[in-house]
Design a protein around this motif. Structure first.
Motif, short mmCIF file in Angstrom:
data_model
loop_
_atom_site.label_atom_id
_atom_site.label_comp_id
_atom_site.label_asym_id
_atom_site.label_seq_id
_atom_site.Cartn_x
_atom_site.Cartn_y
_atom_site.Cartn_z
N ILE A 166 -6.59 81.75 -16.21
CA ILE A 166 -6.26 81.87 -15.43
C ILE A 166 -5.21 81.33 -13.97
N PRO A 167 -4.14 82.25 -13.64
CA PRO A 167 -4.30 81.01 -12.52
C PRO A 167 -4.88 80.18 -11.43
N SER A 168 -4.86 78.92 -11.00
CA SER A 168 -5.58 78.53 -10.50
C SER A 168 -5.33 78.72 -9.02
N GLY A 169 -4.06 79.92 -8.03
CA GLY A 169 -3.59 80.39 -7.10
C GLY A 169 -1.88 80.88 -7.72
N TYR A 170 -2.41 81.52 -6.27
CA TYR A 170 -0.72 81.83 -5.89
C TYR A 170 0.64 81.34 -6.23
N GLY A 171 1.97 81.48 -7.02
CA GLY A 171 2.68 80.68 -7.83
C GLY A 171 3.79 81.65 -7.56
N PRO A 172 5.02 81.06 -6.69
CA PRO A 172 6.36 81.66 -6.70
C PRO A 172 6.26 82.89 -7.83
N TYR A 225 -9.35 95.06 4.55
CA TYR A 225 -7.40 95.30 4.73
C TYR A 225 -6.84 95.74 2.68
N ASP A 226 -6.17 95.83 3.55
CA ASP A 226 -5.14 96.55 1.85
C ASP A 226 -4.48 95.34 1.63
N ILE A 227 -4.33 97.26 0.20
CA ILE A 227 -4.20 95.61 -0.54
C ILE A 227 -2.61 94.43 -0.32
N GLN A 228 -1.15 95.10 -0.16
CA GLN A 228 -0.21 94.40 0.79
C GLN A 228 -0.49 92.79 1.58
N THR A 229 -1.66 93.04 2.63
CA THR A 229 -2.60 92.12 3.49
C THR A 229 -3.09 91.34 2.50
N LEU A 230 -4.23 91.95 1.85
CA LEU A 230 -4.54 90.90 1.01
C LEU A 230 -3.94 89.71 0.63
N TRP A 231 -2.46 90.59 -0.64
CA TRP A 231 -1.89 89.82 -1.37
C TRP A 231 -1.31 88.30 -0.27
N GLY A 236 -1.13 82.71 1.12
CA GLY A 236 -0.96 81.85 2.29
C GLY A 236 0.62 82.23 2.47
N GLY A 237 1.18 83.05 2.63
CA GLY A 237 2.32 83.70 3.11
C GLY A 237 3.87 83.69 2.62
N GLN A 238 2.87 83.40 1.66
CA GLN A 238 4.81 82.55 0.49
C GLN A 238 5.03 83.58 -0.03
N ALA A 239 4.25 85.11 -0.09
CA ALA A 239 4.79 86.26 -0.89
C ALA A 239 5.73 86.92 -0.07
N PRO A 240 6.66 87.47 -0.33
CA PRO A 240 8.10 87.84 0.35
C PRO A 240 7.38 89.75 0.55
N LEU A 241 7.79 89.53 2.75
CA LEU A 241 7.11 90.57 2.93
C LEU A 241 7.63 92.26 2.52
N PRO A 242 7.11 93.19 2.10
CA PRO A 242 7.48 93.96 1.45
C PRO A 242 8.05 94.76 2.90
N ASP A 271 13.02 88.11 -8.16
CA ASP A 271 13.20 88.70 -6.89
C ASP A 271 12.29 89.70 -7.12
N LEU A 272 12.70 90.94 -7.65
CA LEU A 272 12.09 92.22 -7.73
C LEU A 272 10.59 91.95 -8.06
N ILE A 273 10.04 91.12 -9.02
CA ILE A 273 8.77 90.94 -9.47
C ILE A 273 8.13 90.80 -8.58
N ALA A 274 8.62 89.48 -7.05
CA ALA A 274 8.02 89.20 -6.59
C ALA A 274 8.16 89.89 -5.36
#
Length: 294
Positions: A166-172, A225-231, A236-242, A271-274
């Protein structure tokens, strides 16, 4: 050639000697070879019914069988002591998906199995779906698939040999709704960050789903925390804000299931998947006045 083992073999000795009624004493008769290995199902309280394996390498099929008998008892004990005691392992020519599970039966694509001779730990993923039977709550599909890869990462026998991880962490471009390895890595991060000295989040959600207590608020109650905040934290703040307004895309028809807003803009698949709008995922779209969607 593969060895052949018998439990009722009869050996007949024919002597090339003159005819006589006198008895002959054979005092130096020996057999060589190792005793047959113990079948991996010996003593197991579970039964595995295998079909469609005739065209596959017998050693590969045996590895699949033994993966089941090694891993399934551990999953039953950990997650669901009431899981089925008889499970099907069916090899089929279908090649749309590598493998899938329906009820107590698991199915494996023969073309995929032939192309992945070391990928026998797909069994671990699929039998987790058998274990998940009996959920009362409507649990999202990304949890179902993510937890199955989480389990494969823990219990898989040949993951390293097969080059699977599995991935070692978040990826773009990732999103927890992708399920599978991306979500499994997210669960591991939740455990390390918010579930130390507590039951892993996969176990906790499994218990809630069985009791009918799972809801969108589960993540808040389990972590604070809710799921969006956890993600967002995981990335590390890289995920696009919903987005909180705009055109809304729903997983199911009639504006049901999980949903994501998209604001004004142009989005490619990444972009959509992110943003949680997965490929081939949208079943209905809610378009407010003033917006158009192409």
């Amino acid at each position: 050639a593969l060895p052949i083992y018998y439990s009722d073999l009869v050996v007949q000795l024919i002597l090339n000697v003159p005819s006589s009624n006198a008895p002959y004493l054979i005092d130096n008769l020996s057999f060589s070879g190792a005793p047959p290995p113990t079948d991996c199902s010996t003593g197991s309280p579970f039964t595995l019914v295998v079909t469609g394996e005739e065209t596959l390498d017998p050693e590969f099929v045996e590895n699949m069988r033994c993966t089941f008998f090694t891993v399934y008892p551990d999953l039953v004990a950990r997650f669901n002591p009431s899981a089925p005691t008889t499970v099907g392992m069916h090899f089929v020519e279908e090649d749309t998906y590598p493998a899938w599970a329906i009820g107590s039966d698991t199915y494996y694509s023969i073309p995929y199995m032939v192309s992945s001779p070391l990928g026998t730990d797909v069994v671990t993923h699929e039998i987790m779906h058998v274990i998940q039977g009996g959920y009362v709550s409507d649990v999202p599909g990304w949890y179902i698939e993510g937890s199955a890869d989480y389990v494969r990462d823990v219990y898989g026998i040949r993951n390293v040999e097969a080059g699977w991880s599995i991935p070692s962490g978040y990826g773009p471009g990732q999103h927890y709704r992708q399920g599978y390895g991306e979500t499994a890595a997210f669960f591991q991060w939740i455990d390390a960050t918010y579930r130390r000295n507590q039951a892993p989040v996969v176990d906790a959600v499994d218990d809630l789903a069985r009791s009918g207590s799972y809801s969108d608020g589960t993540w808040q109650s389990l972590t604070g925390y809710d799921i969006q905040t956890l993600w967002s934290q995981y990335s590390g703040g890289q995920a696009p804000l919903p987005a909180t307004s705009g055109v809304r895309f729903f997983q199911h028809s009639n504006y049901e299931g999980e949903a994501s807003y998209l604001g004004v803009g142009s989005y490619d698949v990444a972009d959509l998947i992110a943003r949680g709008v997965l490929n081939d995922w949208v079943a209905s779209i809610q378009i407010p006045t003033g917006f158009t969607v192409t």
